[in-house]
Design a protein around this motif. Sequence first.
Motif, mmCIF file in Angstrom:
data_model
loop_
_atom_site.group_PDB
_atom_site.id
_atom_site.type_symbol
_atom_site.label_atom_id
_atom_site.label_comp_id
_atom_site.label_asym_id
_atom_site.label_seq_id
_atom_site.Cartn_x
_atom_site.Cartn_y
_atom_site.Cartn_z
ATOM 1 N N ASP A 202 -7.911 -12.849 15.023
ATOM 2 C CA ASP A 202 -9.108 -12.143 15.169
ATOM 3 C C ASP A 202 -9.382 -11.708 13.843
ATOM 4 O OD1 ASP A 202 -7.195 -10.130 15.054
ATOM 5 O OD2 ASP A 202 -7.500 -9.132 16.666
ATOM 6 N N GLN A 203 -8.983 -12.097 12.845
ATOM 7 C CA GLN A 203 -9.008 -11.628 11.363
ATOM 8 C C GLN A 203 -8.824 -10.200 11.314
ATOM 9 O OE1 GLN A 203 -11.491 -14.249 12.540
ATOM 10 N NE2 GLN A 203 -9.956 -15.485 11.608
ATOM 11 N N ALA A 204 -7.981 -9.844 12.199
ATOM 12 C CA ALA A 204 -7.646 -8.450 11.841
ATOM 13 C C ALA A 204 -6.917 -8.167 10.385
ATOM 14 C CB ALA A 204 -6.614 -7.760 12.812
ATOM 15 N N PRO A 205 -7.063 -7.339 9.626
ATOM 16 C CA PRO A 205 -6.515 -7.059 8.414
ATOM 17 C C PRO A 205 -5.025 -7.050 8.333
ATOM 18 C CG PRO A 205 -7.689 -4.975 8.981
ATOM 19 C CD PRO A 205 -7.908 -5.972 9.884
ATOM 20 N N ILE A 206 -4.441 -7.713 7.486
ATOM 21 C CA ILE A 206 -2.892 -7.571 7.439
ATOM 22 C C ILE A 206 -2.508 -6.996 6.116
ATOM 23 C CG2 ILE A 206 -0.894 -9.309 7.379
ATOM 24 C CD1 ILE A 206 -2.832 -11.457 8.337
ATOM 25 N N TYR A 207 -1.265 -6.218 6.433
ATOM 26 C CA TYR A 207 -0.543 -5.377 5.287
ATOM 27 C C TYR A 207 0.831 -5.739 5.280
ATOM 28 C CZ TYR A 207 -4.760 -2.344 5.735
ATOM 29 O OH TYR A 207 -6.076 -2.088 5.694
ATOM 30 N N TYR A 208 1.334 -5.913 3.855
ATOM 31 C CA TYR A 208 2.553 -6.527 3.548
ATOM 32 C C TYR A 208 3.568 -5.866 2.902
ATOM 33 C CZ TYR A 208 1.303 -9.275 -0.321
ATOM 34 O OH TYR A 208 0.903 -9.589 -1.377
ATOM 35 N N THR A 209 4.961 -6.004 3.046
ATOM 36 C CA THR A 209 5.596 -5.460 1.834
ATOM 37 C C THR A 209 6.901 -6.607 1.561
ATOM 38 O OG1 THR A 209 7.162 -4.830 3.479
ATOM 39 C CG2 THR A 209 5.676 -3.010 2.469
ATOM 40 N N LEU A 210 7.303 -6.615 0.389
ATOM 41 C CA LEU A 210 8.259 -7.577 -0.030
ATOM 42 C C LEU A 210 9.689 -7.173 -0.306
ATOM 43 C CD1 LEU A 210 6.075 -9.946 -2.446
ATOM 44 C CD2 LEU A 210 6.828 -10.387 -0.141
#
Length: 778
Positions: free
Chosen positions: A567-575
Amino acid sequence: MKKIKVLAAMGAVMAILLSCSPSGNGEIVPANYEVIPLPSEIVTSEGDPFILSRSVKIIIPEGNEKMRRNAEFLAEFLEISTGIKPGISTGTQENGAIVLATGLQHPNAEAYEMRVDGKSITITGASEAAVFYGIQTLRKSIPADGGQVIFQPVTIKDEPRFSHRGMMLDVARHFQPAEFVKRYIDILALHNLNRFHWHLTDDQGWRIEIKAYPKLTEVGSQRKHTVIGRNSGEFDGKPHGGFYTQDEIREIVQYARERYITVIPEIDLPGHMLSALAAYPELGCTGGPYEVEATWGVFDDVLCPGKEETFTFLERVLSEVIDLFPSEYIHIGGDECPKVRWEKCPHCQARIRELKLKDSNGHTAEHYLQSYVTARIEKFLNEKGRRIIGWDEILEGELAPNATVMSWRGMEGGIQAAQMGHDVIMTPTAYCYFDYYQTQYTDEEPLAIGGYVPIEKVYSFEPAPGILTEEQKAHILGVQANLWTEYIETAEHVDYMVMPRIAALAEVQWVEPEKREYEAFLTRLPRLVGLYDKLGYNYAKHIFDVQANMTPSFETNSLEVELSTIDQAPIYYTLDGSAPTASSTRYDGRISIRENVELRAVAIRENGHNSRILSEQIKASKSSYKPVSLLTTADPTYRFTGEGMLVDGLYGSNTNYKSGKWIGFGGKEVVAVIDMLEPTEITTAEIRNCVVTGDWIFDASEIILEASSDNERFTEVKRQQLVDTNSTHWSDIAVHTLSFDPVTARYYRVTVKPTVMPAWHPGKGRKAYLFIDEIALN
Ligand code: NAG
C-alpha cells in the motif's frame, strides 16, 4: 475495462443519502467492482447511481427455493457490511430493488451478469449457482466498514475459468468439529470455490462413521497422544480424537450444497490406513497389532490387497460413503503406499502370481498390485455411477481406465495424465500446499511442515502448462490447494494458513491468465482483508510487511536492496541493528550494501497497522558480489534466483531448504568459479551445507579449492574430505571452513562433492542432494 470514476452526480444525491444513511454519518462510499476474484468484464458508465437505502428489496422468481436461499444470503451479507437488511419478495421488478434471476443463456453454467443503473441492480445467472457468484461479487464490492454505499452504473459479465475450484482440509491429523467445517465452507464460498475435498481418513485418525464397521470410529478415531514438534520422539500425553456421525455429515453436505459447493470425500487407500488397521488388524499383511499412529510420515503397514476381505471392507465402506455424498467424484487417495509388507506377504504374493503381475517399465509387480486395487475400486464405483480421483501415485504401474489424477508431487503427473487423455486436477506442492510456510522469516512463525509458498507464488501458478495441446489442456479440470494439518490444530491457525493465500488461489481458479496481474491483485486485496476483519477471520498479515528484494549486482559489486509494501506505506530503516522507528532514515529508493550490516526496516501506517520489523543480517566477504559462474546445473526446483545466491552475503537461518536462501543440486557435484576482478589474497574458504537426511539431503563429502590467474589453468589450494559419522537421520547447517597459507589469485574454483548415501539410509548407494547457501572467501 474502464476504471471506476468518481461520480460527478455525487453532490446531487448527497441530500437523499444523508436522509437514509444507516450509520447516520452520511459518509458516501462508492462500490468498487474490482473484487477478488476479478470479474471477466466490468464496464462502468455515466448516469445516476443506485443507492442502497433502508427500503431496498430483493426480488426473486416465485417457487424457486434455491433463489430464495440466495436472496437470504444476500440480505445477510448486506446486513453485515452496511447494517441494512433488505426484505425479500417475489414478483416483478420495482424501483430501488435488487433483482435476482436465472435464465442467462450462456454455455458456462456458472456465468452471470450484473447490471446496475439508477433504478435497480439485476443479477442474472445461467444457474442458481451463477447467481450466487454474482451475489458474492456484489457483496465484495461494498466496503466492509459501512457508510452509505452508492453503486455506479455498470455491466459486469463474468464466468470462471475452471470448473473444479477446490480446497482440501485434512481432519484426520487434527480433528475439527462440524461447526468448524461449516465455517471453513463459508471461507471457500466467499472466494467462489465450488469443491470441498474432505480428507477424512489417515494413519492418525478415522473420522467418518461407518455403520458396518463400528470399530473404525470406536478405535480408529482415537489416538492416545501426539508427537511434539517434527517427530521429536516426545509426546504430549493428551488423547486426541473425534469423528463425524452420518447425520453430521449429511448436514455438512447440505450446508455446502446451499453454497454451491460439492463435498468430495477422500478415503485414502491402500496406504495411510493405520487407523483402520488398528480397528481391524486382519486387514493388514501381518495381522498386527497396530495402533492409531501418533507421529507424522509414511508408514509401512498398509491394507493387504492379497486378502479378499480387504475388498469386502472397502466396498462396504465406500457404499456407505456414496450414500452420504452425492458427489460424482470420490477420492480414493493412493498416495505414499510403501510396498515392503506386500513384498513379504504370502497373500499379496499369491495375488501377484494369480494376476501374473511382473516387474516392467520401471515399476515392480507390487506397483501393479496397487494399480489392481485402484482399478478394482474404480470399477466398483463406476458401476454405482461414480468416478474416482486419486493422487498422482496412481500413475505408477497402470492408470485405472477412467481415473482423474490429482497432481501433487509437481506438474509432471498431471501433464502425463492429460497426455493420456485423463482428467486432471492440479495441486502441486510448490504452489498449492498451504501447510507450507508463507514467509522466509520462519523463526517468528507457528511451526509448519517446512516449504515456502508465499502468496505471490500461489498467484503465479499456471495450471495448464504450455507443453500441453489445447485438447490436452481441456483435461485440466481445475486447481485446488491443500491444507494438511499435522501442525495445525486450531481454527485461528487454519485461518492463518488459508487466508489470504486462498484469495490468490481464487484468482488462479477463476480469472483468465492474461487478466491476472499480481500488482493489481495486491491493490484489490486490502478491501477483501477488510471483510476478513469484519467476519473475524484470523488471516496472515505478511502482505502488509515490508518486502525486500535483494539482488547481488556484479556491476556495482554490491547487494542492491529494494524495499516495498503493497500500500506504499512509508518505510523506515536502520543498518546498525537498532529498532527502526519513524525517526530512522526514510527509504526513498534502493540501498546498496557492500559491508557487514544488519538491515532492519518497518512500514509505519497512520492506522497503527505497522508492519513487523524486517531483519536481514548481511555478511559480506571478499567474494561477495563478485561475478560467479556455475559449471554444473542446480536442480530446477531448487535453483531459485541462481548462482548469485552463492555470493550474496545472505545466509539461510535454518534448515528450511526451500526458503529461497539455499540452492540445491540433485546428486551431482557443485563447481563454481568466482572472479575476484583483481588478484586477491585469501586465507579461508567457508562453505555451508544444509542437511536434512530425511529428505535425502546430506552434507558434502569433499570440498576442493583451486586458484588461477587466467581462469584456465587452476592449481589446488586445499582439499578437505568430510566423513559423516551419523548412523541415524539428522538435520542441521554444516559449516566448513578451509584454512590455508595466504594465496593470491584472481579466480577461485570451488568444487563441492555430494555424499553417497550410507547403508542405514533408504537411498543407500545413491548420490545425495547438496544444498549450499554461500561460498565466502576471506
Ligand atoms: C504428503 C502426504 C500427506 C502429508 C503432506 C504434508 C500428499 C498427497 N500426501 O507427504 O499425507 O500430510 O504431504 O505436506 O500430500
